[in-house]
Write a protein that holds these residues in place. Sequence first.
Motif, PDB file in Angstrom:
ATOM      1  N   THR A   1      92.075 100.883   8.700  1.00 33.51           N
ATOM      2  CA  THR A   1      91.371 100.128   9.743  1.00 33.51           C
ATOM      3  C   THR A   1      92.254  99.943  10.974  1.00 33.51           C
ATOM      4  O   THR A   1      91.761  99.950  12.106  1.00 33.51           O
ATOM      5  CB  THR A   1      90.908  98.755   9.226  1.00 33.51           C
ATOM      6  OG1 THR A   1      92.047  97.965   8.856  1.00 33.51           O
ATOM      7  CG2 THR A   1      89.978  98.907   8.042  1.00 33.51           C
ATOM      8  N   GLU A   2      93.551  99.764  10.769  1.00 32.24           N
ATOM      9  CA  GLU A   2      94.461  99.646  11.907  1.00 32.24           C
ATOM     10  C   GLU A   2      94.552 100.964  12.672  1.00 32.24           C
ATOM     11  O   GLU A   2      94.627 100.972  13.908  1.00 32.24           O
ATOM     12  CB  GLU A   2      95.849  99.209  11.413  1.00 32.24           C
ATOM     13  CG  GLU A   2      95.878  97.783  10.888  1.00 32.24           C
ATOM     14  CD  GLU A   2      97.163  97.444  10.153  1.00 32.24           C
ATOM     15  OE1 GLU A   2      97.413  96.258   9.916  1.00 32.24           O
ATOM     16  OE2 GLU A   2      97.920  98.376   9.807  1.00 32.24           O
TER      17      GLU A   2
ATOM     18  N   LEU B   1      90.917  93.150  10.502  1.00 28.29           N
ATOM     19  CA  LEU B   1      89.969  93.635   9.492  1.00 28.29           C
ATOM     20  C   LEU B   1      90.678  93.988   8.187  1.00 28.29           C
ATOM     21  O   LEU B   1      90.201  93.648   7.102  1.00 28.29           O
ATOM     22  CB  LEU B   1      89.226  94.864  10.015  1.00 28.29           C
ATOM     23  CG  LEU B   1      87.950  94.646  10.819  1.00 28.29           C
ATOM     24  CD1 LEU B   1      87.359  95.982  11.220  1.00 28.29           C
ATOM     25  CD2 LEU B   1      86.943  93.845  10.035  1.00 28.29           C
ATOM     26  N   GLY B   2      91.792  94.671   8.294  1.00 27.82           N
ATOM     27  CA  GLY B   2      92.513  95.097   7.103  1.00 27.82           C
ATOM     28  C   GLY B   2      92.915  93.924   6.227  1.00 27.82           C
ATOM     29  O   GLY B   2      92.823  93.978   4.995  1.00 27.82           O
ATOM     30  N   ALA B   3      93.375  92.829   6.853  1.00 26.20           N
ATOM     31  CA  ALA B   3      93.783  91.654   6.086  1.00 26.20           C
ATOM     32  C   ALA B   3      92.595  91.034   5.361  1.00 26.20           C
ATOM     33  O   ALA B   3      92.709  90.590   4.209  1.00 26.20           O
ATOM     34  CB  ALA B   3      94.427  90.629   7.020  1.00 26.20           C
ATOM     35  N   LEU B   4      91.433  91.002   6.038  1.00 26.66           N
ATOM     36  CA  LEU B   4      90.236  90.455   5.408  1.00 26.66           C
ATOM     37  C   LEU B   4      89.825  91.286   4.206  1.00 26.66           C
ATOM     38  O   LEU B   4      89.574  90.750   3.115  1.00 26.66           O
ATOM     39  CB  LEU B   4      89.105  90.405   6.432  1.00 26.66           C
ATOM     40  CG  LEU B   4      87.743  89.927   5.928  1.00 26.66           C
ATOM     41  CD1 LEU B   4      87.819  88.478   5.463  1.00 26.66           C
ATOM     42  CD2 LEU B   4      86.677  90.097   7.013  1.00 26.66           C
ATOM     43  N   TYR B   5      89.753  92.606   4.393  1.00 25.23           N
ATOM     44  CA  TYR B   5      89.336  93.476   3.291  1.00 25.23           C
ATOM     45  C   TYR B   5      90.340  93.438   2.142  1.00 25.23           C
ATOM     46  O   TYR B   5      89.961  93.462   0.967  1.00 25.23           O
ATOM     47  CB  TYR B   5      89.161  94.906   3.792  1.00 25.23           C
ATOM     48  CG  TYR B   5      88.096  95.064   4.849  1.00 25.23           C
ATOM     49  CD1 TYR B   5      87.015  94.198   4.914  1.00 25.23           C
ATOM     50  CD2 TYR B   5      88.163  96.082   5.799  1.00 25.23           C
ATOM     51  CE1 TYR B   5      86.034  94.339   5.885  1.00 25.23           C
ATOM     52  CE2 TYR B   5      87.188  96.233   6.777  1.00 25.23           C
ATOM     53  CZ  TYR B   5      86.135  95.353   6.809  1.00 25.23           C
ATOM     54  OH  TYR B   5      85.163  95.497   7.782  1.00 25.23           O
ATOM     55  N   ALA B   6      91.623  93.391   2.468  1.00 23.39           N
ATOM     56  CA  ALA B   6      92.645  93.339   1.418  1.00 23.39           C
ATOM     57  C   ALA B   6      92.550  92.042   0.626  1.00 23.39           C
ATOM     58  O   ALA B   6      92.756  92.032  -0.601  1.00 23.39           O
ATOM     59  CB  ALA B   6      94.034  93.490   2.032  1.00 23.39           C
ATOM     60  N   SER B   7      92.244  90.930   1.302  1.00 22.55           N
ATOM     61  CA  SER B   7      92.118  89.652   0.588  1.00 22.55           C
ATOM     62  C   SER B   7      90.937  89.680  -0.367  1.00 22.55           C
ATOM     63  O   SER B   7      91.009  89.154  -1.480  1.00 22.55           O
ATOM     64  CB  SER B   7      91.979  88.498   1.588  1.00 22.55           C
ATOM     65  OG  SER B   7      90.726  88.541   2.265  1.00 22.55           O
TER      66      SER B   7
ATOM     67  N   GLY C   1      88.758  99.326  -1.333  1.00 30.13           N
ATOM     68  CA  GLY C   1      89.985 100.107  -1.139  1.00 30.13           C
ATOM     69  C   GLY C   1      89.789 101.246  -0.161  1.00 30.13           C
ATOM     70  O   GLY C   1      90.708 101.585   0.601  1.00 30.13           O
ATOM     71  N   GLU C   2      88.596 101.834  -0.144  1.00 28.87           N
ATOM     72  CA  GLU C   2      88.311 102.905   0.810  1.00 28.87           C
ATOM     73  C   GLU C   2      88.333 102.396   2.245  1.00 28.87           C
ATOM     74  O   GLU C   2      88.634 103.146   3.176  1.00 28.87           O
ATOM     75  CB  GLU C   2      86.948 103.535   0.510  1.00 28.87           C
ATOM     76  CG  GLU C   2      86.937 104.447  -0.703  1.00 28.87           C
ATOM     77  CD  GLU C   2      85.610 105.164  -0.858  1.00 28.87           C
ATOM     78  OE1 GLU C   2      85.060 105.624   0.162  1.00 28.87           O
ATOM     79  OE2 GLU C   2      85.121 105.260  -2.001  1.00 28.87           O
ATOM     80  N   LEU C   3      88.007 101.133   2.443  1.00 21.91           N
ATOM     81  CA  LEU C   3      88.007 100.570   3.793  1.00 21.91           C
ATOM     82  C   LEU C   3      89.387 100.669   4.436  1.00 21.91           C
ATOM     83  O   LEU C   3      89.514 101.036   5.605  1.00 21.91           O
ATOM     84  CB  LEU C   3      87.556  99.105   3.753  1.00 21.91           C
ATOM     85  CG  LEU C   3      86.058  98.869   3.605  1.00 21.91           C
ATOM     86  CD1 LEU C   3      85.779  97.439   3.177  1.00 21.91           C
ATOM     87  CD2 LEU C   3      85.349  99.163   4.927  1.00 21.91           C
TER      88      LEU C   3
END
Length: 440
Positions: free
Chosen positions: A121-122, A149-155, A417-419
Motif C-alpha cells: 500500500t505504501e 492504510l498499511g498500518a490499519l490493514y496490518a492491525s 495479507g494481499e493488501l
Amino acid sequence: MSDTIFALASGAGRAGVAVVRASGPRSGDLVRALAGNLPPPRAAALRALKDAEGGLIDKGLVLWFPGPASFTGEDVAEFQVHGGPAVIAALASALESLGARPADPGEFSRRAFAHGQMDLTEAEGLADLIDAETEAQRRQALAQMGGALGALYASWREALIDTLASIEGEIDFPDEDDVPDRLSERAGPALDALAASLRAHLQDNHRGERVREGFTIAVIGAPNAGKSSFINYMAGREAAIVSDIPGTTRDIVEVRLIRAGFVVYMADTAGLREASDVIEAEGVRRALMRAGEADMRCLIVDVSRETPDDAASLLRPGDAILFNKSDLTTDRPQAPDGIAGFHVSVTGADGLNAFAAWLDDQLIRRLGGAEAAPLSRARHRQLVERALASLEEARLWLDTRPELAGAEANRAIRALGELTGAVDVEDVLDRVFSQFCIGK
C-alpha cells in the motif's frame, strides 16, 4: 535481485540537471569506475565522470547510499549530471558497459518492497504521489505512503491471527486441561468487532477512489435544454458543439475540471427523447448508462417549455436540477426533496455562480478529509470485501463447526495479507509495479 539496475530518475527531455540512479550489489563498483572513488555516504561530491577509455562524460555530483539505509534497501548510487540528452545517453552507455542494465518500470520500488522498506500500500501511495495533480490527491497519497492504510490493514490481520489461535486451540487440543471448554466461543465478539470495522471502512462512498480517479458528473436533459452550453461554461472553453438543431450531441463529450482541489469529469450526454434513428438511439442509451454510473447527475431543464421533463426520474438524492432560461419566464419551479435546484440562464451565465459554489461545497463534503485512511483503489475494496465475506462465514460456523470457522478466518487473513503484500502473490505484484514509471 543479484543484478544492478539503473534508470533516469528525473524527467525526460532537456533539463538543467538530470538524475540517474543505480541500485544493486555492483553500485559501488560503478561509482569507482566512473568517478574514481566512493564519496562519503549520503554526502554529495563533485566528480569528473569518465568512460572506460578515460573520455570525459560530464562533471557532476555523485551520491552514495550503502544498503540497507537506502530507498531500495540495496547499495544505491546517484549521479546528478547536466540534463542534455547526449550526456544522459553517454552515461547510460557507460553504465551498461560496466554490467548494469536498464531498470524495468517500478523496479526500484519493487526492490524496496522486497527488502522490507515499504509495504504494497505504501508503494501504491508513492505511485499516486508521483501522479498527483491536485492538493487532495497529494495529501491522500502522502498519508498512504506514510503507512496509514498499511498500518490499519496490518492491525486487522494481527487481530484476526490472535482470534484464529483461539479457534484452533479448541480444534487441536479439545481434551487438554489448559484449554477451556468452548474456547472458540470467545472468538465471537472479536470476529464481530473486526467485521464491523471492515464494514465501516467499506461504507465510505468510494471517497478515496474518487479523490484518486476523479468525481464524475453526468449532465442530462432533453434536446436543446442547454446542456452543451452549460458544459462549455463550466469548462471555460468550447468543448461541446452548441446548435439549435435537436440531437446535435450523440456521444459522450467529457471535460476534465479541477474544482475545490479535486478532479472532476463532467460529461455532456445526448438529449433524452424518443430517438429518430439508430445512431441517436445509441447516444440515448449511452446517456442513460452514464447517468446511472455517475457520482452525480445534473439535469438541465428548459423552463420556457411547458412539457414535463421525464429525465427527472433519473435523479437521486444529492443531485441537482438547473432550471434553464429562467430569464424568459416568471415561473419558478421547485426541485424535489433531496435535489438541489437552481434557476439559471446558461447563455447569460445568470445563476451559475451559485451552482458552482454549491458544487465545490459538495465536493469538499463528499471527498474531503476524514479520520480514517480511505480505500484508494479497486484492488483494496475487493480484498476488504473478500475478507469481510470470510469473516461473516466464520461467524456463522463458529458455534457448530469451528474447523470451518477456522478455514474461513484463514481466508480472511490471506485477503488482508494481499493488501499489504504480506503474502506472496506474484501476479498481484507484477500488476501493481508494472504501472510505475521508469526510474521508480
